[in-house]
Design a protein around this motif. Structure first.
Motif, short mmCIF file in Angstrom:
data_model
loop_
_atom_site.label_atom_id
_atom_site.label_comp_id
_atom_site.label_asym_id
_atom_site.label_seq_id
_atom_site.Cartn_x
_atom_site.Cartn_y
_atom_site.Cartn_z
N PRO A 156 0.80 -1.22 0.00
CA PRO A 156 0.00 0.00 0.00
C PRO A 156 0.83 1.27 0.00
O PRO A 156 0.46 2.25 -0.62
N ASN A 157 1.95 1.28 0.72
CA ASN A 157 2.80 2.46 0.76
C ASN A 157 3.95 2.30 -0.23
O ASN A 157 4.64 1.30 -0.22
N ILE A 158 4.14 3.28 -1.08
CA ILE A 158 5.14 3.19 -2.14
C ILE A 158 6.46 3.74 -1.63
O ILE A 158 6.55 4.91 -1.24
N ILE A 159 7.50 2.91 -1.64
CA ILE A 159 8.82 3.33 -1.19
C ILE A 159 9.58 3.89 -2.39
O ILE A 159 10.47 3.25 -2.95
N TYR A 160 9.18 5.07 -2.79
CA TYR A 160 9.75 5.66 -4.00
C TYR A 160 11.28 5.63 -3.96
O TYR A 160 11.90 6.00 -2.96
N GLY A 161 11.87 5.21 -5.07
CA GLY A 161 13.31 5.28 -5.22
C GLY A 161 14.09 4.08 -4.73
O GLY A 161 15.29 3.98 -5.01
N ALA A 162 13.45 3.17 -3.99
CA ALA A 162 14.18 2.01 -3.48
C ALA A 162 14.58 1.10 -4.63
O ALA A 162 13.76 0.78 -5.50
N LEU A 163 15.83 0.67 -4.64
CA LEU A 163 16.33 -0.26 -5.66
C LEU A 163 16.12 -1.68 -5.16
O LEU A 163 16.68 -2.08 -4.14
N ALA A 164 15.28 -2.45 -5.86
CA ALA A 164 15.01 -3.83 -5.46
C ALA A 164 16.24 -4.69 -5.67
O ALA A 164 17.09 -4.42 -6.53
N GLY A 165 16.34 -5.77 -4.90
CA GLY A 165 17.53 -6.61 -4.88
C GLY A 165 18.04 -7.01 -6.24
O GLY A 165 19.20 -6.83 -6.57
N GLY A 166 17.16 -7.58 -7.08
CA GLY A 166 17.57 -7.89 -8.44
C GLY A 166 17.50 -9.34 -8.81
O GLY A 166 17.24 -10.21 -7.96
N PRO A 167 17.74 -9.65 -10.07
CA PRO A 167 17.54 -11.01 -10.57
C PRO A 167 18.61 -11.99 -10.12
O PRO A 167 19.70 -11.60 -9.67
#
Length: 701
Positions: A653-664
């Protein structure tokens, strides 16, 4: 009297409920929806306890009825029992309230069809739903056979309606139904005269009465992105840079300032350090949990400062200098606070084992949060040295406009370097819990050299470059194969700073060799992302891109290093061929929506909380202090982490703008799944060099 035949069917004995004619479906007024999406919503329950609710008198039992089918109900204070698709029983043995105490908690409702609102509530047997309009009210229940007509038109010149409370005479009666609409204590019989016996007044009209009033909700729309698009192509590096610094606001611990742009975070960790009578409020939560680990936090600060020093023009062009400095200062303020003696610093707050057992927002923490220190008797070389590096680098950022503050940072940095170098021992020996989250794999030699180089750069004192050379010789950094630049392994950073500060070919050759290895020999995903580690592969790629851009700016293979770094950042922003997706939350095409992060879920806390007084006012703005657990309640007594929130398929529900997700993974596989903390967690360490790389790309775009 004349009549016409009617078509009837006789149902077996079962229970029906009569809803009063004309009833409008409205929500109980002690429920405030604070966030919603297509298949569900988050709401706050806000009321006064009608009686004492305590574990020793049976705890809490609530019966809830919804207006439409519910697929899943999440109640975070205890178990729920689904009676049927609209009826649920909620229980808790952790509620401890006196009569008239504020009773406030959060719940989540998931549905597949019509929006399901709460229309009936009982709490420990007491009805507490006061709807804002008329709610469906059960009138009579019967288990007798009921005759249902699928169409019935009865004409009479003398229709008589008998009731114990009212008699209404009409010249015509029309009833049309395809569902059971009348439940009586007697069987309903169709005869030449219409006779209805009921214990409540009945109104008969010439047309069926159908109420279709839509429920009215008080909701808050998802927070808008505070970072505006600039139109930069091929990717909006300026906007993403703004968002990357914004992410650090979402990671803040302690009392929050009034200028926060993230409105769904609130004060947290306000008792940190109290177990040892020190004030350790502030700093950053490391990743998607709530442990404050000084070692990766210090790395984050060092690299944020590095970006501010060497790519200041890009940060300024994007209008982000103020926010970048604020992100850095939030960490350095904490380090100064944690430095409670000349050769002492507190290195961790929170237990990984306790913390990871509770899937709660930081504002709702009630678990124990032990604090851990390093000093002469409990050495922690990596932690002390990395913090020294961070303070030295930060002093360069703040020296011009905040000279006294910068001088203090530098003084403390020199003290911590002395502690690190004189009392040598891996920090995860003195802080054993760190082995569970951020263990020192490469040892402390790289941190000692790294710290000496930053002190040499900040002070221009030749003794520090001499110390750095000594560390280089002692620990033989070229002995092992090339790997990543990260919170644990500083070798590529050491090559870079040595090349900048010392013109020996030994260091420039080491740096060039590393960059050539990245381009030609390092493993890659099928889509083209350099793969330097499974957990946080995107972060490792961003770190390597930062080193490449720093090298390019200072004149080494500029064109080739620019090209390679731009390609790697492009992988993070949407160039990946299989998915063509962004890995930055809130940016670009198909960004992650379910990153592993406790603070984003459950519901939002609005910044206006300081101005709100009553519980209902606070809840209407999204503020929901969880008061059902007494302050003295410790982790051993906590209910299990709410698996519903963790396992929910819905977006955060809350958008963590700018966070880089871990990745593939190395084979390129990636699933946007919050349960996957290897590939979908976020971390302060991922965004540090990523921010600097973005600033570099702003400069050259």
């Amino acid at each position: 009297m004349a009549g016409i035949p009617v078509k009837t069917c006789l149902l077996g004995a079962f229970t029906l409920t009569l809803l009063q004619t004309g009833a409008a479906v409205t929500q109980c007024d002690n429920v405030v929806i604070v966030n919603e999406w297509q298949t569900g919503y988050q709401a706050n329950f806000v009321d006064k306890a009608p009686v004492d609710i305590k574990p020793d008198n049976g705890g809490l039992t609530m019966q809830w009825t919804f207006s439409a089918p519910v697929t899943f109900l999440e109640f975070f204070q205890g178990p729920t029992v689904q009676v049927d698709e609209r009826h649920f029983t909620l229980t808790s043995q952790t509620v401890n309230l006196h009569e008239d105490d504020d009773f406030i908690f959060t719940f989540l409702v998931h549905f597949a069809g019509d929006k399901a609102i709460l229309v009936s509530e009982t709490l420990n047997g007491i009805p507490i739903c006061n709807a804002t309009g008329t709610t469906p009210v059960p009138v009579v229940t019967t288990t007798e056979p009921v005759v249902i007509t699928t169409e019935a038109v009865i004409t009479t010149t003398e229709a008589v309606i008998s009731t114990t409370e009212a008699v209404i005479t009409t010249t015509e009666s029309v009833v049309t139904t395809t569902e059971p609409v009348i439940t009586t204590t007697e069987s309903v019989v169709t005869t030449s005269e219409t006779v209805i016996t009921t214990t409540e007044p009945v109104i008969t009209t010439t047309e069926p009465v159908v109420t279709t009033t839509e429920p009215v909700y008080t909701t808050l729309t998802p927070e808008d992105n505070p970072c505006e698009a600039t139109g930069m192509k091929p990717y909006d590096y300026s906007q993403v840079l703004c968002m990357s610094y914004l992410f650090y606001e979402a990671q803040r611990s302690g009392p929050l300032p009034s200028d926060m742009r993230i409105t769904w975070r609130g004060n947290s960790g306000l008792d940190d350090g109290s177990d040892n009578n020190v004030n350790l409020t502030g700093g950053y939560y490391a990743s998607g949990d709530h442990v404050k680990v000084g070692f990766p936090m210090a790395y984050t600060a060092t690299v944020l400062a590095w970006g501010l020093i060497d790519f200041a023009d890009g940060i300024k062009a994007a209008g982000q200098t103020e926010y970048a400095e604020a992100a850095l200062k939030w960490a350095t303020d904490y380090f100064l606070k944690a430095h409670t003696d000349e050769y002492q610093i507190w290195g961790q707050v929170g237990s990984s084992e306790i913390d990871h057992a509770a899937w709660v927002r930081p504002e709702d923490m009630t678990m124990e949060r032990p604090s851990f220190v390093i000093d002469e008797d409990h050495p922690g070389t990596e932690l002390a040295a990395e913090t020294a590096a961070a303070l030295a680098a930060a002093s360069m950022v703040f020296w011009r406009d905040h000279t006294a503050y910068a001088a203090n940072l530098l003084d403390v940095g020199m003290q911590l370097y002395y502690l690190a170098n004189t009392y040598r021992q891996s920090y995860d020996i003195s802080i054993p819990d760190a082995k569970n989250t951020y263990p020192s794999v490469t040892g402390y030699g790289d941190e000692l050299c790294w710290a000496a180089l930053w002190l040499a750069r900040a002070t221009r004192d030749p003794s520090y470059i001499t110390s750095a050379r000594d560390h280089w010789d002692e620990f033989n950094f070229l002995n092992d194969s090339h790997t990543e630049f990260s919170w644990d392994d500083k070798r590529p950073g050491i090559y870079s700073l040595f090349w900048l500060l010392d013109n020996s070919n030994v260091y420039s050759d080491a740096l060039k060799s590393y960059l050539d290895w990245l381009k030609n020999e390092a493993p890659y995903t099928p889509e083209g992302l350099v793969f330097l580690g499974d957990k946080g592969s995107n972060g490792y790629a961003a770190n390597a891109a930062f080193i490449s851009l720093f090298t390019a700016k200072n004149g080494m293979d500029t064109e080739a290093n620019h090209k390679w770094a731009r390609e790697q950042i492009g992988q993070l922003l949407g160039d990946n061929s299989r998915y063509s997706r962004s890995f930055v939350v809130g940016y670009g095409k198909d960004p992650p929506q379910r990153v592993h992060h406790r603070g984003r879920f459950p519901p939002a806390v609005k910044r206006s909380r300081h101005l709100l007084n009553s519980p209902l006012e606070r809840a209407s703005q999204g503020y929901h202090p969880i008061i059902v657990t007494p302050p003295e309640h410790k982790a051993s007594c906590l209910p299990p982490a709410p698996e519903g929130a963790f396992n929910s398929p819905d977006p955060n529900p809350n958008i963590i703008y700018g966070a880089l997700a871990g990745g593939p993974a190395e084979n390129g596989d990636y699933v946007d799944d919050r349960q996957d903390n290897v590939h979908n967690e976020v971390s302060c360490t991922y965004n540090a060099a990523f921010s600097g790389a973005l600033a570099a790309l702003v400069e050259i775009s």
